[in-house]
Motif scaffolding. Structure first.
Motif, PDB file in Angstrom:
ATOM      1  N   VAL A  80       0.835  -1.205   0.000  1.00 35.16           N
ATOM      2  CA  VAL A  80       0.000   0.000   0.000  1.00 35.16           C
ATOM      3  C   VAL A  80       0.867   1.252   0.000  1.00 35.16           C
ATOM      4  CG1 VAL A  80      -1.703   1.317   1.317  1.00 35.16           C
ATOM      5  CG2 VAL A  80      -1.932  -1.163   1.122  1.00 35.16           C
ATOM      6  N   GLY A  81       1.939   1.255   0.791  1.00 36.11           N
ATOM      7  CA  GLY A  81       2.818   2.415   0.837  1.00 36.11           C
ATOM      8  C   GLY A  81       3.439   2.733  -0.509  1.00 36.11           C
ATOM      9  N   VAL A  82       3.932   1.706  -1.192  1.00 32.56           N
ATOM     10  CA  VAL A  82       4.525   1.914  -2.511  1.00 32.56           C
ATOM     11  C   VAL A  82       3.464   2.395  -3.500  1.00 32.56           C
ATOM     12  CG1 VAL A  82       5.650   0.785  -4.477  1.00 32.56           C
ATOM     13  CG2 VAL A  82       6.395   0.278  -2.151  1.00 32.56           C
ATOM     14  N   ALA A  83       2.265   1.824  -3.422  1.00 30.98           N
ATOM     15  CA  ALA A  83       1.186   2.246  -4.316  1.00 30.98           C
ATOM     16  C   ALA A  83       0.857   3.722  -4.120  1.00 30.98           C
ATOM     17  CB  ALA A  83      -0.058   1.386  -4.080  1.00 30.98           C
ATOM     18  N   VAL A  84       0.779   4.164  -2.872  1.00 33.74           N
ATOM     19  CA  VAL A  84       0.477   5.572  -2.586  1.00 33.74           C
ATOM     20  C   VAL A  84       1.594   6.476  -3.115  1.00 33.74           C
ATOM     21  CG1 VAL A  84       0.205   7.272  -0.740  1.00 33.74           C
ATOM     22  CG2 VAL A  84      -0.969   5.073  -0.585  1.00 33.74           C
ATOM     23  N   GLY A  85       2.847   6.120  -2.802  1.00 31.22           N
ATOM     24  CA  GLY A  85       3.966   6.948  -3.227  1.00 31.22           C
ATOM     25  C   GLY A  85       4.147   6.975  -4.735  1.00 31.22           C
ATOM     26  N   LEU A 103      13.789   0.806  -4.898  1.00 30.92           N
ATOM     27  CA  LEU A 103      14.940   1.342  -5.632  1.00 30.92           C
ATOM     28  C   LEU A 103      14.521   2.020  -6.926  1.00 30.92           C
ATOM     29  CD1 LEU A 103      17.669  -1.437  -5.276  1.00 30.92           C
ATOM     30  CD2 LEU A 103      17.936   0.969  -4.646  1.00 30.92           C
ATOM     31  N   PHE A 104      13.489   1.480  -7.566  1.00 31.15           N
ATOM     32  CA  PHE A 104      13.049   1.997  -8.876  1.00 31.15           C
ATOM     33  C   PHE A 104      11.553   2.294  -8.835  1.00 31.15           C
ATOM     34  CE2 PHE A 104      16.499  -1.114  -9.592  1.00 31.15           C
ATOM     35  CZ  PHE A 104      17.473  -0.249 -10.073  1.00 31.15           C
ATOM     36  N   PRO A 105      11.142   3.272  -8.047  1.00 30.98           N
ATOM     37  CA  PRO A 105       9.703   3.544  -7.887  1.00 30.98           C
ATOM     38  C   PRO A 105       9.013   3.975  -9.167  1.00 30.98           C
ATOM     39  CG  PRO A 105      11.024   5.307  -6.916  1.00 30.98           C
ATOM     40  CD  PRO A 105      11.971   4.197  -7.243  1.00 30.98           C
ATOM     41  N   ALA A 106       9.761   4.544 -10.100  1.00 30.21           N
ATOM     42  CA  ALA A 106       9.142   5.002 -11.348  1.00 30.21           C
ATOM     43  C   ALA A 106       8.567   3.841 -12.158  1.00 30.21           C
ATOM     44  CB  ALA A 106      10.155   5.776 -12.187  1.00 30.21           C
ATOM     45  N   VAL A 107       9.131   2.646 -11.978  1.00 29.15           N
ATOM     46  CA  VAL A 107       8.617   1.474 -12.705  1.00 29.15           C
ATOM     47  C   VAL A 107       8.050   0.448 -11.728  1.00 29.15           C
ATOM     48  CG1 VAL A 107      10.119   1.763 -14.709  1.00 29.15           C
ATOM     49  CG2 VAL A 107      10.934   0.441 -12.739  1.00 29.15           C
ATOM     50  N   SER A 108       7.674   0.912 -10.541  1.00 34.08           N
ATOM     51  CA  SER A 108       7.189  -0.022  -9.524  1.00 34.08           C
ATOM     52  C   SER A 108       5.911  -0.728  -9.946  1.00 34.08           C
ATOM     53  CB  SER A 108       6.977   0.707  -8.198  1.00 34.08           C
ATOM     54  OG  SER A 108       6.054   1.773  -8.351  1.00 34.08           O
TER      55      SER A 108
END
Length: 207
Positions: free
Chosen positions: A103-108, A175-180
């Motif tokens: 959920v945290g990664v999805a929000v960010g 490490l690579f949130p742009a392609v998460s």
């Protein structure tokens, strides 16, 4: 998929760390609690787009998760009490951390990179099915005397996606949130395959 191999390789170093931690103020449950708090902190940091902080907290959280078990087994060998409560706390903490970090990664990622939510929802669905399969197997296997004993509190069925792969993938999207979200799409498929493997293997083992 590689958890058994890694457990054999890391058994010695983790046991040595557990020996250092084996003092009265440190208990397996307290280590589990620290890992839980670190994992939740990682999720919050990811939601706020502090990606490197989230990665550091995630790795520390998983390190704590790797130490509570060896310390518990060391205390048990020394004649300490066993109730199963520690294993219960450990698995619930793991599931909480895994879900929260998704959920945290999805929000960010959605806020910072306009990432869609649906890949992360698919990961959560796959986690739900996967967790249901192995927890149900562990419970029924215990009741019917068909447990798989590898030193852990529960009977774990192997699969394509296990703990090591989960740690790696969660690290990758920090490490690579742009392609998460692309990573999440592939990961959801891998966990879904693993879920199918566990359902089939569990059914056959209990038949």
């Amino acid at each position: 998929m590689i958890d058994s191999y890694l457990r054999r390789k890391l058994e010695g170093p983790l046991d040595r760390c557990a020996r250092i931690l084996d003092i009265s103020q440190v208990t397996p449950d307290r280590i589990t609690a620290v890992g839980l708090l670190l994992g939740l902190g990682s999720a919050v940091a990811a939601g706020l787009q502090f990606w490197l902080l989230a990665l550091a907290l995630w790795i520390l959280s998983r390190l704590a998760d790797g130490l509570d078990g060896p310390l518990a087994r060391r205390r048990l060998r020394g004649g300490g009490p066993t109730s199963g409560a520690g294993g219960f706390f450990d698995i619930t903490a793991d599931f909480t951390v895994y879900g929260a970090t998704v959920v945290g990664v999805a929000v960010g990622a959605s806020a910072g990179y306009d990432a869609p939510w649906w890949p992360f929802l698919l990961v959560l669905l796959a986690y739900y099915i996967n967790g249901t399969a192995f927890l149900a197997f562990s419970s029924i296997a215990e009741r019917t005397g068909r447990t798989l004993d590898d030193g852990r509190s529960l009977s774990f069925l192997g699969g394509l996606a296990e703990g090591a792969e989960t740690i790696a993938v969660h690290s990758l999207w920090l490490l690579f949130p742009a392609v998460s979200w692309q990573i999440a799409t592939v990961w959801a498929a891998v966990v879904a395959v693993s879920s199918g493997q566990r359902i089939i293997a569990g059914y056959r083992a209990l038949s």
